[in-house]
Design an enzyme around this catalytic site. Structure first.
Site, PDB file in Angstrom:
ATOM      1  N   CYS A 187      33.822  45.832  42.907  1.00 59.66           N
ATOM      2  CA  CYS A 187      34.376  45.146  43.976  1.00 59.66           C
ATOM      3  C   CYS A 187      35.154  43.986  43.427  1.00 59.66           C
ATOM      4  O   CYS A 187      34.433  42.598  43.643  1.00 59.66           O
ATOM      5  CB  CYS A 187      33.262  44.465  45.035  1.00 59.66           C
ATOM      6  N   ALA A 188      36.196  44.010  42.978  1.00 64.04           N
ATOM      7  CA  ALA A 188      36.790  43.041  41.930  1.00 64.04           C
ATOM      8  C   ALA A 188      37.796  42.041  42.736  1.00 64.04           C
ATOM      9  O   ALA A 188      37.712  40.927  42.139  1.00 64.04           O
ATOM     10  CB  ALA A 188      37.736  43.706  40.921  1.00 64.04           C
ATOM     11  N   SER A 192      38.996  36.666  40.036  1.00 65.47           N
ATOM     12  CA  SER A 192      38.853  35.607  38.998  1.00 65.47           C
ATOM     13  C   SER A 192      37.835  36.257  38.066  1.00 65.47           C
ATOM     14  O   SER A 192      37.913  36.160  36.683  1.00 65.47           O
ATOM     15  CB  SER A 192      38.145  34.499  39.692  1.00 65.47           C
ATOM     16  N   LYS A 193      36.546  36.917  38.464  1.00 60.34           N
ATOM     17  CA  LYS A 193      35.533  37.496  37.411  1.00 60.34           C
ATOM     18  C   LYS A 193      36.261  38.775  36.565  1.00 60.34           C
ATOM     19  O   LYS A 193      35.975  38.888  35.390  1.00 60.34           O
ATOM     20  CB  LYS A 193      34.365  37.952  38.300  1.00 60.34           C
ATOM     21  N   ASP A 218      38.605  47.811  44.346  1.00 63.79           N
ATOM     22  CA  ASP A 218      38.505  47.237  45.658  1.00 63.79           C
ATOM     23  C   ASP A 218      38.724  48.262  46.739  1.00 63.79           C
ATOM     24  O   ASP A 218      39.792  48.978  46.666  1.00 63.79           O
ATOM     25  CB  ASP A 218      39.097  46.010  45.698  1.00 63.79           C
ATOM     26  N   ASP A 271      29.453  42.897  42.068  1.00 59.58           N
ATOM     27  CA  ASP A 271      29.475  41.623  42.819  1.00 59.58           C
ATOM     28  C   ASP A 271      29.975  42.138  44.412  1.00 59.58           C
ATOM     29  O   ASP A 271      31.121  42.119  44.899  1.00 59.58           O
ATOM     30  CB  ASP A 271      30.557  40.658  42.335  1.00 59.58           C
ATOM     31  N   CYS A 324      27.092  35.847  46.613  1.00 52.90           N
ATOM     32  CA  CYS A 324      27.087  34.453  46.919  1.00 52.90           C
ATOM     33  C   CYS A 324      26.163  34.021  48.295  1.00 52.90           C
ATOM     34  O   CYS A 324      26.639  33.310  49.011  1.00 52.90           O
ATOM     35  CB  CYS A 324      28.399  33.816  47.143  1.00 52.90           C
TER      36      CYS A 324
END
Length: 829
Positions: A187-188, A192-193, A218, A271, A324
């Site tokens: 899930c890009a 940033s990652k 994504d 993520d 998050c």
């Protein structure tokens, strides 16, 4: 009454209560003070009683720290930045930051608040990540910080700095990726990652093509283009952006010594989408919108994505699961359920010592489930039948104390905002010990027909998935339970159906796959016998080891205008999976067609985007320049030979006209000068040389050489006028005036004025890096190369008739503000 009806009625009621007074109107719609309107909206109150009740009951915060926890959540999130570590000039940027920009922040006050000098993140390696007490809003709005902000924006666009939230940097670090690893980012977006992972692949800058690669996926088609923009800044041939539902990513294959084998990844970053209550400091809407319902609705999706990731992980590989969110329903519950159904195939790794300096709380081993109306359920048995669709058994801790203890949930990391002035975050690192239970089937012996095998047991992920099956595999996707050998058989059947052209990797046929978003141009590899390549090879004296098989274009018809390059491994992936995955973008641009170049034995000029990958293979057309030459080449549009050093003149005078490489090698005996090598693309005219360098990259090099570039925009027009006057002055020799006009031919013969000479809207992948196209037009010649004038992500050469309006989300200034931090755009990650 429905939500929309309430929304329509509210303004009417407010108007009835406020009978037309301007002052009263100001009170209702937003506060009016001496500085004007405050956004036109009432200020959001940073309170949510249900949130406080929920997390106090779960005891995620140590005793006695609750007030500090809530106080930190109400404070704005500090700005953080990360220096791109793999680039050779990372040390130069760090030196420039420390000795120039950070020193200027000392003893500075903004709005009555003393600005703290940025400090390095104690847990990030080599001082490559920094944080300050400045919020993003203050950075953008304060006149005293204009120079620092412009530096951040420009360096971000160049790919030398990423403005990224501190906790967002943790998952890639814990992946411990190496240059030979095959990496999947499930899930890009916004990316940033992903950029961190690309940096890890290129840890050794002397290797242009690392063995590993990153496949960044994504589900959102529009956000994929934002992801492309982020990844393109790093100019890597080892990144591919694909568009799929992460919960049912197709199983890919590679050709290994002539045999098809299933692709398993060495590292997977998972993520997942989450409720985002750890981002309250930057997304203040979460304060009023937060309920436990968000977590209950996302839990199933998160578990399906994590399960699919575990299936595609190689034995011995590492997967990082992160959110998050602070909610155990999205965190420990997902991990516990995944470990339980893996039956020992997965285990939590102890990473407590891998990031010294990072403060974290161990994962919970006990938690309860709460509904949106505040009703608690300690166990699944307590949930009434009517709640079974909303609350599922996987949301609760395991009943068996022994199995719960064996899971070691305390190895999970929960980052709390008040410990190190960050956002809230959750990370768990999983290691795969053996195949997942539903994959534990011996491979079919050679020659044994597939119908003798037993029935295939579907995976739990397939049983619980609510989404429709992924049809990207042309109706024959190997399910989670199919053996690798059977998957190979089916893939071979697909490729032998005679419908696929060699070397052409187009999008999946629309009849077999629902195409969401915009149809991409195909990826066409250059055949070995293509007459296009020998003139290029001869002109640039390419080394025999140059991997010409990795060159591709984006068109099957007409002239090939741009040549891209991918690594050998990504070529393998593309050729063997073109009909089962939707590729948005891959490869870096290395050559651009230049019609005038045909007069000089080569129709293609070098592209700055791919020069660092291409340079090790080039043995001709190289001009070594001094530091003073670099300054002249980057500040003047068409410097004549006489303006350059005698060494440079002697190299260029006997060289044929056309594209050249300009190389600066640092002098270790002069430590005060720039100590990193620079490679630039240029054009050797009749009596002048010009550079083809993106604007932000040009500004970056000038900064590293100590030149002030803050007022560059204001001086741009004056400089252009001065250059034109100089070119037309009576004192200039006639042949040099002609040479300047000739040097401009590469930009003017091919396309209308103001467009990128190398750009073709039908060929350039949507969402490609604007800097690599628009800004490669020589300095001052293309107004669209200024990011202040063109929305980030736009392509000034694009033809509206060819690219649908709104096709690139980064085109829309309403969606990505100019100069904004791309890493923070979109839903909280």
């Amino acid at each position: 009454m429905g939500r929309r009806s309430r929304g329509r009625r509210l303004p009417q009621q407010q108007q009835q209560q406020r009978p037309g007074s301007a002052e009263d109107g100001a009170e209702g719609g937003g506060k009016r003070n001496e500085t004007g309107w405050e956004g036109g909206y009432p200020e959001i109150v940073k309170e949510n009683k249900l949130f406080e009740h929920y997390y106090q009951e779960l005891k995620i915060v140590p005793e006695g720290e609750w007030e500090q926890f809530m106080e930190a959540l109400r404070e704005p999130l500090p700005a953080t930045l990360r220096i791109t570590g793999y680039k050779s000039h990372a040390k130069e940027i760090l030196h420039c930051l420390k000795n120039k920009y950070f020193k200027e922040l000392e003893d500075l006050e903004v709005d009555g608040q003393k600005v703290e000098v940025p400090q390095p993140l104690s847990w990030y390696p080599e001082e490559l990540a920094w944080h300050t007490n400045l919020s993003r809003k203050i950075l953008r709005k304060s006149p005293q910080l204009e120079k620092f902000h412009q530096f951040l924006v420009s360096e971000t666009e160049s790919g030398n700095i990423s403005r990224q939230e501190a906790v967002s940097m943790i998952p890639p670090l814990l992946l411990s990726a190496q240059p030979h690893h095959k990496i999947l980012d499930m899930c890009a977006a916004p990316g940033s990652k992903t950029t961190q992972l690309i940096e890890m692949l290129h840890a050794d800058m002397t290797v242009p093509f690392p063995e590993g690669f990153v496949i960044a996926n994504d589900v959102d088609n529009k956000r994929c283009y934002l992801l492309v923009h982020q990844a393109k800044r790093l100019s890597s041939p080892c990144i591919m952006v694909v568009n799929h539902d992460a919960a049912c990513l197709p199983r890919l294959q590679m050709d290994v010594n002539g045999r098809k084998e299933v692709l398993f990844y060495d590292r997977i970053l998972c993520d997942v989408p989450c409720s985002g209550d750890g981002t309250m400091r930057k997304n203040i809407d979460v304060w009023k919108k937060w309920t436990t319902l968000n977590s209950l609705q996302l839990h199933g999706l998160q578990l399906r994505i994590a399960t699919r990731g575990a299936e595609q992980l190689v034995e011995g590989g590492r997967m990082v699961y992160s959110t998050c969110s602070l909610n155990p329903i999205e965190d420990e519950a997902v991990i516990a359920s995944l470990l339980e159904k893996s039956e020992g195939a997965l285990e939590l790794a102890d990473v407590s010592s891998e990031l010294p300096g990072l403060k974290w709380m161990p994962g919970l081993t006990q938690w309860k489930v709460m509904t949106r109306d505040g009703q608690w359920f300690p166990a699944w048995d307590d949930v009434p039948q009517g709640r079974h669709t909303q609350i599922r058994p996987t949301m609760f801790p395991p009943k068996d104390p022994e199995s719960l203890q064996a899971m070691h949930l305390e190895r999970c990391l929960r980052i709390l905002p008040h410990h190190q002035n960050t956002g809230g975050f959750f990370v768990a690192v999983l290691v795969k010990k053996s195949p997942m239970p539903w994959n534990r089937r011996p491979p079919k012996p050679q020659g044994e027909p597939a119908d003798r095998r037993g029935p295939v047991q579907p995976s739990p992920e397939d049983r619980t998935a609510q989404s429709p099956p992924d049809t990207a595999v042309l109706g024959s996707k190997p399910d989670a339970g199919i053996s690798d050998a059977e998957a190979d058989e089916r893939a071979e059947g697909l490729e032998n159906d005679g419908s696929k052209r060699d070397g052409v990797c187009g999008p999946p046929p629309s009849k077999k796959m629902k195409l969401f978003g915009f149809k991409e141009d195909p990826f066409v590899f250059i055949p070995e016998d293509d007459p296009l390549f020998p003139p290029i090879q001869k002109f640039y004296a390419l080394d025999p080891s140059f991997p010409k098989m990795n060159l591709l274009t984006r068109t099957t018809e007409g002239k090939k205008r741009q040549l891209y390059m991918v690594s050998k491994e990504l070529r393998n992936v593309l050729l063997n999976n073109s009909e089962r995955m939707k590729v948005i973008n891959t490869g870096i641009k290395v050559w651009c067609r230049n019609n005038s170049g045909e007069e000089f034995d080569c129709a293609f000029r070098l592209a700055q985007e791919g020069i660092y990958t291409l340079y090790p293979f080039i043995n001709s057309r190289i001009i070594t320049v001094s530091i003073e030459d670099v300054k002249i080449l980057l500040t003047q549009e068409n410097p004549f030979f006489r303006k350059l050093s005698s060494e440079t003149y002697n190299q260029a005078k006997d060289m044929a006209k056309g594209s050249v490489v300009l190389k600066y090698e640092p002098d270790p005996t002069k430590p005060d000068t720039l100590q990193c090598p620079i490679v630039l693309c240029g054009w050797r005219g009749k009596a002048s040389i010009r550079t083809f360098v993106p604007k932000n990259e040009r500004l970056h090099y000038l900064r590293m050489m100590g030149l002030e570039v803050l007022a560059e925009k204001k001086k741009k027009k004056e400089g252009a006028v001065a250059t034109n006057e100089n070119a037309a002055s009576p004192g200039a020799p006639g042949d040099e005036v002609g040479a300047e006009q000739e040097a401009e031919q590469p930009a003017s013969l091919e396309v209308p004025m103001g467009c990128d000479p190398a750009s073709d809207a039908a060929e350039v992948p949507m969402g490609s890096d604007p800097a690599s196209d628009a800004a490669e037009v020589p300095m001052g010649s293309d107004p669209a190369s200024d990011p202040a004038e063109v929305p980030m992500g736009s392509d000034p050469a694009s033809d509206p008739a060819e690219v649908p309006t709104g096709s690139d989300p980064a085109r829309d200034p309403a969606e990505v503000p100019m100069g904004s931090d791309l890493a923070e755009a979109g839903p909280p990650r």
